[in-house]
Design an enzyme around this catalytic site. Sequence first.
Site, PDB file in Angstrom:
ATOM      1  N   LYS A 121      23.645   1.978  12.927  1.00 20.16           N
ATOM      2  CA  LYS A 121      23.247   2.103  11.515  1.00 20.16           C
ATOM      3  C   LYS A 121      24.072   3.179  10.824  1.00 20.16           C
ATOM      4  CE  LYS A 121      18.404   0.823  11.141  1.00 20.16           C
ATOM      5  NZ  LYS A 121      17.072   1.390  11.236  1.00 20.16           N
ATOM      6  N   THR A 153       6.304   3.442  10.994  1.00 22.00           N
ATOM      7  CA  THR A 153       5.034   3.573  11.717  1.00 22.00           C
ATOM      8  C   THR A 153       4.484   2.161  11.931  1.00 22.00           C
ATOM      9  OG1 THR A 153       3.914   3.915   9.586  1.00 22.00           O
ATOM     10  CG2 THR A 153       4.415   5.876  10.885  1.00 22.00           C
ATOM     11  N   LYS A 195      -1.696   6.217  -0.118  1.00 22.73           N
ATOM     12  CA  LYS A 195      -0.841   5.086   0.258  1.00 22.73           C
ATOM     13  C   LYS A 195      -1.655   3.951   0.890  1.00 22.73           C
ATOM     14  CE  LYS A 195       2.734   2.669   1.102  1.00 22.73           C
ATOM     15  NZ  LYS A 195       3.961   3.032   1.761  1.00 22.73           N
ATOM     16  N   LEU A 204      -2.547 -11.429  -8.146  1.00 23.63           N
ATOM     17  CA  LEU A 204      -3.640 -12.397  -8.211  1.00 23.63           C
ATOM     18  C   LEU A 204      -3.062 -13.802  -8.057  1.00 23.63           C
ATOM     19  CD1 LEU A 204      -6.698 -11.940  -8.680  1.00 23.63           C
ATOM     20  CD2 LEU A 204      -6.351 -12.735 -11.021  1.00 23.63           C
ATOM     21  N   CYS A 207       4.402  -3.683   5.592  1.00 19.58           N
ATOM     22  CA  CYS A 207       3.433  -2.686   5.104  1.00 19.58           C
ATOM     23  C   CYS A 207       2.006  -3.201   5.051  1.00 19.58           C
ATOM     24  CB  CYS A 207       3.849  -2.195   3.728  1.00 19.58           C
ATOM     25  SG  CYS A 207       5.340  -1.199   3.788  1.00 19.58           S
TER      26      CYS A 207
HETATM   27  C1  UDX Z   1       4.145  -3.208  -0.550  1.00 15.40           C
HETATM   28  C2  UDX Z   1       3.591  -2.408  -1.736  1.00 15.40           C
HETATM   29  O1  UDX Z   1       3.668  -3.178  -2.938  1.00 15.40           O
HETATM   30  C3  UDX Z   1       4.376  -1.129  -1.888  1.00 15.40           C
HETATM   31  O2  UDX Z   1       3.828  -0.345  -2.930  1.00 15.40           O
HETATM   32  C4  UDX Z   1       4.324  -0.368  -0.601  1.00 15.40           C
HETATM   33  O3  UDX Z   1       5.112   0.809  -0.682  1.00 15.40           O
HETATM   34  C5  UDX Z   1       4.826  -1.220   0.559  1.00 15.40           C
HETATM   35  O4  UDX Z   1       4.095  -2.430   0.610  1.00 15.40           O
HETATM   36  P1  UDX Z   1       6.242  -4.824  -0.151  1.00 15.40           P
HETATM   37  O5  UDX Z   1       5.768  -4.954   1.266  1.00 15.40           O
HETATM   38  O6  UDX Z   1       7.685  -4.616  -0.408  1.00 15.40           O
HETATM   39  O7  UDX Z   1       5.473  -3.607  -0.860  1.00 15.40           O
HETATM   40  O8  UDX Z   1       5.807  -6.183  -0.871  1.00 15.40           O
HETATM   41  P2  UDX Z   1       4.918  -6.628  -2.120  1.00 15.40           P
HETATM   42  O9  UDX Z   1       5.797  -6.969  -3.250  1.00 15.40           O
HETATM   43  O10 UDX Z   1       3.807  -5.689  -2.364  1.00 15.40           O
HETATM   44  O11 UDX Z   1       4.324  -8.014  -1.549  1.00 15.40           O
HETATM   45  C6  UDX Z   1       3.505  -8.016  -0.387  1.00 15.40           C
HETATM   46  C7  UDX Z   1       3.122  -9.407   0.028  1.00 15.40           C
HETATM   47  O12 UDX Z   1       2.119  -9.929  -0.828  1.00 15.40           O
HETATM   48  C8  UDX Z   1       4.249 -10.436   0.018  1.00 15.40           C
HETATM   49  O13 UDX Z   1       4.168 -11.194   1.210  1.00 15.40           O
HETATM   50  C9  UDX Z   1       3.949 -11.302  -1.197  1.00 15.40           C
HETATM   51  O14 UDX Z   1       4.431 -12.608  -1.035  1.00 15.40           O
HETATM   52  C10 UDX Z   1       2.430 -11.258  -1.226  1.00 15.40           C
HETATM   53  N1  UDX Z   1       1.838 -11.491  -2.557  1.00 15.40           N
HETATM   54  C11 UDX Z   1       2.096 -10.629  -3.605  1.00 15.40           C
HETATM   55  C12 UDX Z   1       0.965 -12.562  -2.755  1.00 15.40           C
HETATM   56  O15 UDX Z   1       0.718 -13.336  -1.818  1.00 15.40           O
HETATM   57  N2  UDX Z   1       0.375 -12.747  -3.975  1.00 15.40           N
HETATM   58  C13 UDX Z   1       0.605 -11.912  -5.015  1.00 15.40           C
HETATM   59  O16 UDX Z   1       0.031 -12.125  -6.097  1.00 15.40           O
HETATM   60  C14 UDX Z   1       1.504 -10.817  -4.822  1.00 15.40           C
END
Ligand code: UDX
Length: 462
Positions: free
Chosen positions: A40, A91, A213, A259, A269
């Site tokens: 990396k 983590t 968080k 939603l 996450c």
């Molecule tokens: C998330 C949090 O948004 C962020 O604040 C945190 O720091 C890390 O985790 P991320 O994992 O990058 O970020 O993705 P995010 O855009 O939040 O989407 C998470 C999941 O939810 C995706 O699989 C997405 O497809 C799903 N999702 C999102 C839905 O199924 N429906 C929705 O309405 C929105």
Amino acid sequence: MNTEPLRVTVIGTGYLGATHAVCMAILGYDVLGVDVDREKIAELSAGRVPFFEPGLDEKLREALGSDRIRFTADFDEAARFGDIHFVCVGTPQQEGSNAAELAYVESAFRELATRIDRKALLVGKSTVPVGTAQRLTEMVHDVSPAGDELELAWNPEFLREGFAVEDTLHPDRLVFGVTSEWAEQQLRAVFRPILDEDTPLVVADLATAELVKVAANSFLATKISYINAMAEVCEATGADVDLLATALSYDDRIGGRFLKPGLGFGGGCLPKDIRAFRHRAEELGIGQSVAFLGEVDAINIRRRERTVDLVRELAGGDLTGVRVAALGAAFKPNSDDVRDAPALDVARLLYLEGAHVVVYDPEANANAHRAYPDLDYVDSLGDATDGAEVVVLLTEWDEFRSADPGLLGHIVAQRRIVDARHALDAERYRAAGWEYRALGRPDGAGAAQLTPHEKDVLTPPS
Ligand code: UDX
């Protein structure tokens, strides 16, 4: 008073750390990125980001060009270099447990603390179970030649993959978990350009900062599972979950973001954070308080099984030997991340039922292949859908949303599609002769349609 700009080290150069390091350099600090993975380090030093994150490559090259950033695997150098050290290591969920794996965080703090012999600030950004920062503070004071002079703070990070640079340079809020005025001032100094944009700041104790968080991610996961639970109710009653979500979204107290019904959440996450939160609450003897997160998780996993049910139904009840085009593998669009990806999980379940699954993802094929080498991977939408008996949309990339159902119809063997992300125009597909199905939506013609404005309201945040 020392007027030299603060020197910043960033430990861990994954999605979070690499972005943070590059953005700190863009903000004008001298930055040293540290990772135990020498490959990396070599990639980043050569100006290549080892994962897909829109816009980060250019920012990395800009930072390298200004001589503000270097990368190393040497902790001695890191300890000598930094005034503020940000710890951004992963983590992940522990093997065979819901708990978070803290070994990397502990090791990063220990490696630094044993080498630092002057006043400095260690800042955790990784997502950790509440109470970790306090425990690490005691460890750090114990092992460091600087003793109590080495302070610890927590500064949770809320960036979304796909929007990492924007979210880091222009976050919607900053949270500082601190135990001294000095630590707060150090953080205020290093985030000065961001605070100058009137970014809201919450200064808190360590435990609150850690909790913000996991509480935020639990809320988001709960909101998604809430609408997906409503989708289950719609399936049993013939109601339409897209219309239901739209009607709910006009209530400002509810809002339309997160939603969006469909295949549910995944990634590095949300899934592991809600599990680790439950685990930690049980350790604290307050398991009841967040027991509902178990239900949130279960609803989310059921969406994957129900998607497989829909594909099977469209295939006539048996998936053996059926050619299925799986569109998407990443956990969401604009990412190559397949950690806990609902898309890849559905592809795997279809394969286990005997389907011939052909997967295409614009960016995540290589990672998906490493995770599940048994599936067939191809390099284009055309190759994936060629001869398909059922198409299933699993990740809502623009390339899939904008595909022409008429043209696609000439490539597939059967015009049958499951829109697991509610991302396509059902009427356009039906008008082009497709059998179109989506979870929580009536399966026949005549279903009410969303206007373009209603669709905008529910489009996942960008
Ligand atoms: C998330 C949090 O948004 C962020 O604040 C945190 O720091 C890390 O985790 P991320 O994992 O990058 O970020 O993705 P995010 O855009 O939040 O989407 C998470 C999941 O939810 C995706 O699989 C997405 O497809 C799903 N999702 C999102 C839905 O199924 N429906 C929705 O309405 C929105």
